[in-house]
Design a protein around this motif. Structure first.
Motif, short mmCIF file in Angstrom:
data_model
loop_
_atom_site.label_atom_id
_atom_site.label_comp_id
_atom_site.label_asym_id
_atom_site.label_seq_id
_atom_site.Cartn_x
_atom_site.Cartn_y
_atom_site.Cartn_z
N TRP A 28 0.83 -1.21 0.00
CA TRP A 28 0.00 0.00 0.00
C TRP A 28 0.86 1.26 0.00
O TRP A 28 0.59 2.21 -0.72
N LEU A 29 1.91 1.24 0.81
CA LEU A 29 2.80 2.39 0.87
C LEU A 29 3.49 2.63 -0.47
O LEU A 29 3.71 3.77 -0.90
N GLN A 30 3.83 1.54 -1.13
CA GLN A 30 4.51 1.66 -2.43
C GLN A 30 3.61 2.34 -3.45
O GLN A 30 4.05 3.16 -4.24
N LYS A 31 2.31 2.01 -3.41
CA LYS A 31 1.37 2.59 -4.36
C LYS A 31 1.03 4.04 -4.02
O LYS A 31 0.84 4.87 -4.88
N LYS A 32 0.96 4.34 -2.71
CA LYS A 32 0.52 5.66 -2.29
C LYS A 32 1.65 6.66 -2.12
O LYS A 32 1.48 7.86 -2.30
N VAL A 33 2.81 6.19 -1.74
CA VAL A 33 3.89 7.10 -1.37
C VAL A 33 5.06 7.04 -2.34
O VAL A 33 5.62 8.05 -2.72
N ILE A 34 5.43 5.86 -2.75
CA ILE A 34 6.60 5.70 -3.61
C ILE A 34 6.19 5.86 -5.07
O ILE A 34 5.29 5.17 -5.54
N HIS A 35 6.84 6.77 -5.76
CA HIS A 35 6.50 7.04 -7.16
C HIS A 35 7.73 6.80 -8.04
O HIS A 35 8.85 6.59 -7.55
N SER A 36 7.48 6.86 -9.35
CA SER A 36 8.55 6.72 -10.32
C SER A 36 8.22 7.60 -11.52
O SER A 36 7.16 8.22 -11.58
N ALA A 37 9.14 7.62 -12.49
CA ALA A 37 8.91 8.44 -13.69
C ALA A 37 7.69 7.96 -14.46
O ALA A 37 7.06 8.74 -15.17
N ASP A 39 4.88 7.37 -13.28
CA ASP A 39 3.67 7.98 -12.72
C ASP A 39 3.47 9.41 -13.20
O ASP A 39 2.45 10.03 -12.89
N ILE A 40 4.43 9.97 -13.92
CA ILE A 40 4.32 11.35 -14.41
C ILE A 40 3.29 11.40 -15.55
O ILE A 40 3.35 10.62 -16.50
N VAL A 41 2.34 12.33 -15.43
CA VAL A 41 1.30 12.49 -16.45
C VAL A 41 1.56 13.81 -17.18
O VAL A 41 1.05 14.88 -16.81
N GLY A 42 2.40 13.77 -18.18
CA GLY A 42 2.76 14.96 -18.95
C GLY A 42 2.59 14.72 -20.44
O GLY A 42 2.59 13.57 -20.90
N VAL A 43 2.44 15.80 -21.20
CA VAL A 43 2.30 15.68 -22.65
C VAL A 43 3.01 16.85 -23.32
O VAL A 43 3.00 17.98 -22.83
N VAL A 44 3.68 16.55 -24.44
CA VAL A 44 4.33 17.55 -25.28
C VAL A 44 3.84 17.30 -26.71
O VAL A 44 3.92 16.18 -27.21
N TYR A 45 3.34 18.37 -27.39
CA TYR A 45 2.74 18.19 -28.71
C TYR A 45 2.99 19.42 -29.59
O TYR A 45 2.88 20.54 -29.09
N LYS A 67 7.60 21.27 -10.05
CA LYS A 67 7.85 20.76 -11.40
C LYS A 67 8.68 21.77 -12.17
O LYS A 67 8.64 22.97 -11.90
N ARG A 68 9.43 21.25 -13.11
CA ARG A 68 10.21 22.13 -13.99
C ARG A 68 10.32 21.49 -15.36
O ARG A 68 10.66 20.32 -15.48
N TRP A 69 10.01 22.28 -16.37
CA TRP A 69 10.19 21.87 -17.76
C TRP A 69 11.54 22.39 -18.25
O TRP A 69 11.85 23.57 -18.09
N TYR A 102 11.98 12.80 -10.05
CA TYR A 102 11.52 11.96 -11.15
C TYR A 102 11.55 12.76 -12.45
O TYR A 102 11.12 13.91 -12.50
N THR A 103 12.05 12.14 -13.50
CA THR A 103 12.22 12.83 -14.77
C THR A 103 11.61 12.01 -15.91
O THR A 103 11.83 10.80 -16.00
N LYS A 104 10.86 12.69 -16.75
CA LYS A 104 10.32 12.07 -17.96
C LYS A 104 10.73 12.93 -19.15
O LYS A 104 10.66 14.16 -19.09
N THR A 105 11.20 12.29 -20.21
CA THR A 105 11.70 13.03 -21.37
C THR A 105 10.81 12.82 -22.59
O THR A 105 10.17 11.77 -22.74
N PHE A 106 10.79 13.82 -23.45
CA PHE A 106 9.98 13.80 -24.67
C PHE A 106 10.87 14.26 -25.83
O PHE A 106 11.37 15.39 -25.82
N PRO A 107 11.10 13.41 -26.84
CA PRO A 107 11.92 13.81 -27.98
C PRO A 107 11.16 14.76 -28.90
O PRO A 107 9.98 14.54 -29.21
N VAL A 108 11.81 15.82 -29.34
CA VAL A 108 11.19 16.80 -30.23
C VAL A 108 12.17 17.10 -31.37
O VAL A 108 13.33 17.42 -31.13
#
Length: 302
Positions: A28-37, A39-45, A67-69, A102-108
Motif C-alpha cells: 500500500w505504501l509503495q502505491k501511495k507514497v513511492i513514485h517513479s517516472a 507515474d508522471i502524467v505529462g504531454v508535449v505536442y 515541477k520544472r520543464w 523523477y524525470t520524464k523526457t519527450f523527444p522533439v
C-alpha cells in the motif's frame, strides 16, 4: 513442556499473519507514497515541428509538489501548461522534472523553416494580415518590407493609427475596411482589404424560442470549431468562442464522443494539428444563469 512448545501452533500462525499484514502495508505504501517516472502524467505536442512553430506542453501529475520543464535549448518553465518556441533547428530532449526526483523526457525534432532567397534588389513592400476577422478581435498587421519607417491607417478612425513594422488593431464596428500603409521606400501607399464580421452573441437574443436559441449556439460553436479543424485563423475562431460563450474560461470541459474529458484550450490546440477532422455535432451545457457554457459535448470523425 515450556510455553513455546505448548503454544507453538498459535505462535507460528501469529508470525505468518504479522508477515502478511506487513507485506500488505508495504504494498500500500509503495502505491501511495513511492513514485517513479512512470507515474508522471505529462504531454508535449507535436513531436515534430519547424522553427517558430508552437510547442504545447502540459503536466497533470497529481502527486507533484514542484515541477520544472527543461526544453533543451537553455530555457525552462515552472508552469503546469503553456507554449514554447524554438529558435534553431535540431533534435531536442524536453524534460519534465517532478519534485527534483523523477524525470520524464519527450523527444522533439525541430526542422528549419524554408525561407525564399532574397533577390539582390530590395523586396517590394506587402501587408501580411488576414482578409477577415471579428469585431473587437485583436488583429495583427505586419509589413514585409526593407523599409524602416511605417505609418498605418486602418480605415476606421481616418487618422494614422500606428507607426511600427508590426502592429495590432481592434475594430470597434463591423464592415469592409481598406488598410493603408505608407513607407519611405514606396512612393505610393500599399493597400489591404479586410472584412470585419459582427461579434454575434447567440446567448443574448430577445424573443427567440429556447430550443432555437440553444440550437443556434450549438450550430455557431460547431461552425467555428470546424474552421479551426480546416486550418483557418486559429486566433480568430478560438478567441470568438472563448469570449462569446465560455466567459473566457480556457478550462471549460470538452468531451469528445467516448474519449477522456479535456479542457477547451488543449482540445482546440490539438484540433488545429489533427487534419481531416469533421465536427458532426456539438451540444453545449450552460450554467444556471444561462450566461456561460460550462461543458461542450462533441461528436467528430475523420
Amino acid at each position: 513442556m515450556n510455553y513455546f512448545q505448548k503454544n507453538k501452533k498459535n505462535i507460528i500462525i501469529g508470525v505468518i499473519a504479522t508477515l502478511l499484514i506487513a507485506a500488505l502495508v508495504a504494498l500500500w505504501l509503495q502505491k501511495k507514497v513511492i513514485h517513479s517516472a512512470d507515474d508522471i502524467v505529462g504531454v508535449v505536442y507535436p513531436s515534430s515541428l519547424s522553427v517558430g512553430d508552437t510547442l504545447l506542453f502540459e503536466d497533470k501529475t497529481q502527486f507533484a509538489k514542484t515541477k520544472r520543464w527543461n526544453f533543451g535549448d537553455g530555457k525552462t518553465s515552472d508552469q503546469n501548461r503553456g507554449i514554447h518556441f524554438y529558435d534553431k533547428p535540431g533534435y531536442y530532449s524536453v524534460s519534465l522534472i517532478i519534485d527534483n526526483k523523477y524525470t520524464k523526457t519527450f523527444p522533439v525534432m525541430v526542422s528549419a523553416r524554408y525561407v525564399k532567397p532574397k533577390d539582390s534588389a530590395r523586396i517590394a513592400t506587402i501587408i501580411e494580415a488576414p482578409a477577415q476577422a471579428m469585431q473587437n478581435e485583436n488583429v495583427q498587421f505586419r509589413a514585409v518590407s526593407d523599409a524602416t519607417q511605417f505609418a498605418w491607417k486602418f480605415g476606421e478612425t481616418g487618422n494614422t493609427d500606428a507607426k511600427e513594422k508590426m502592429t495590432i488593431y481592434s475594430y470597434k464596428k463591423p464592415g469592409d475596411y481598406r488598410v493603408t500603409l505608407f513607407t519611405e521606400e514606396n512612393q505610393e501607399p500599399i493597400y489591404h482589404m479586410i472584412k470585419i464580421l459582427p461579434a454575434y452573441n447567440s446567448l443574448e437574443q430577445d424573443e427567440v424560442p429556447v430550443e432555437d436559441s440553444y440550437k443556434k449556439v450549438d450550430d455557431d460553436f460547431k461552425y467555428h470549431l470546424q474552421q479551426i479543424a480546416n486550418g483557418n485563423s486559429f486566433n480568430m475562431h478560438y478567441n470568438y468562442l472563448l469570449r462569446t460563450y465560455l466567459c473566457n474560461n480556457e478550462n471549460t470541459v470538452v468531451k469528445v464522443s467516448d474519449s477522456k474529458a479535456n479542457n477547451f484550450y488543449m482540445y482546440c490546440a490539438g484540433l488545429q494539428f489533427d487534419k481531416n477532422v469533421v465536427i458532426q455535432s456539438v451540444k453545449v451545457n450552460l450554467d444556471d444563469k444561462q450566461n456561460c457554457v460550462t461543458k461542450v459535448d462533441i461528436n467528430q470523425s475523420k
